[in-house]
Design a protein around this motif. Sequence first.
Motif, short mmCIF file in Angstrom:
data_model
loop_
_atom_site.label_atom_id
_atom_site.label_comp_id
_atom_site.label_asym_id
_atom_site.label_seq_id
_atom_site.Cartn_x
_atom_site.Cartn_y
_atom_site.Cartn_z
N SER A 99 -15.58 -29.17 -21.58
CA SER A 99 -14.14 -29.41 -21.61
C SER A 99 -13.45 -28.28 -22.34
O SER A 99 -13.91 -27.78 -23.36
CB SER A 99 -13.84 -30.73 -22.32
OG SER A 99 -12.48 -31.07 -22.21
N THR A 135 -11.92 -36.51 -24.34
CA THR A 135 -13.35 -36.61 -24.63
C THR A 135 -13.76 -38.06 -24.89
O THR A 135 -14.81 -38.52 -24.43
CB THR A 135 -13.71 -35.73 -25.84
OG1 THR A 135 -13.40 -34.37 -25.52
CG2 THR A 135 -15.19 -35.84 -26.18
N ARG A 166 -13.21 -34.47 -18.75
CA ARG A 166 -13.14 -33.05 -19.10
C ARG A 166 -11.80 -32.46 -18.66
O ARG A 166 -11.22 -32.88 -17.66
CB ARG A 166 -14.23 -32.25 -18.38
CG ARG A 166 -15.64 -32.54 -18.80
CD ARG A 166 -16.62 -31.64 -18.03
NE ARG A 166 -16.43 -31.78 -16.59
CZ ARG A 166 -16.71 -30.82 -15.69
NH1 ARG A 166 -17.17 -29.65 -16.09
NH2 ARG A 166 -16.53 -31.03 -14.40
N GLN A 174 -7.37 -32.91 -25.73
CA GLN A 174 -8.82 -32.92 -25.50
C GLN A 174 -9.58 -33.98 -26.30
O GLN A 174 -10.48 -34.61 -25.75
CB GLN A 174 -9.40 -31.54 -25.74
CG GLN A 174 -9.21 -30.62 -24.54
CD GLN A 174 -9.89 -29.29 -24.72
OE1 GLN A 174 -9.25 -28.28 -24.98
NE2 GLN A 174 -11.20 -29.29 -24.61
#
Length: 254
Positions: free
Chosen positions: A236, A174, A179, A170
């Motif tokens: 996300s 990002t 997402r 993630q």
Amino acid sequence: MAGTVKPVAFVTGGSRGVGAATVLAFADRGYDVVLSYRNKATRAMAIADEANRHGASVLPLAADITKSDELARLFEAIEDWRGRLDAVVLNASGGLERDLLATDLGYPLHINRDAQLAVVEGSLRLMNGGTIVFVTSHWAHLYGRVPQLPTYEPIAASKHAGEQALRLLQPRLTTASVRLIVVTGDLIEGTITAKLLERATPGLAANRQDAVGWLPTPSDMAEAIVSATMDNSLPSGHTVVVGGTLDSIVSWGH
């Protein structure tokens, strides 16, 4: 409208079940769609033809996503076709295929974790923002916290490993303005997984339906996947639950 640039979605395992329904749902919402399939060419072409009738341009591509050379050719074809991706649905999974398990006992982990990461790696080179959706099941999502059917345990374990590996990406996603959304479903009516599990555990679907009241269909899952993709208010890492509730998942309903 002539000249309008349409968003492009990529659905792995798009020749049947949830994947096929997702291809059509994207087509209905104005996307052009890439769908990959391992060996169901006739089904893939039929889904592509149907999505064409819904107004989408569709690129069906044969590829075993566990094989790096086939995956490289797939992304080359996508780059030549549209040059970008706006949404990626990680729907292809496995682990119950006897022919593949006969030659590769580690196949569940290769398809449900390693291949998912490889698809993300290839997709990110074609994404400038957008959404990646990982499709899973309640039992895989909650692996280690709920009872498992012996037949399904290797799939649940490997899909859970895949989800956790994706969540570790993630921060990188990002940075790329991409997402990650997880869509988890109950036992899905009419899918090959449900049919194989029913064969191993007769009465499974009826017992599960009695326990939770209803079982989602591939179309239910597809609507959740595409709606989550288009809902930019979802952060996300968000998990979308389809069928039942996670708090109620304590058994397979038997």
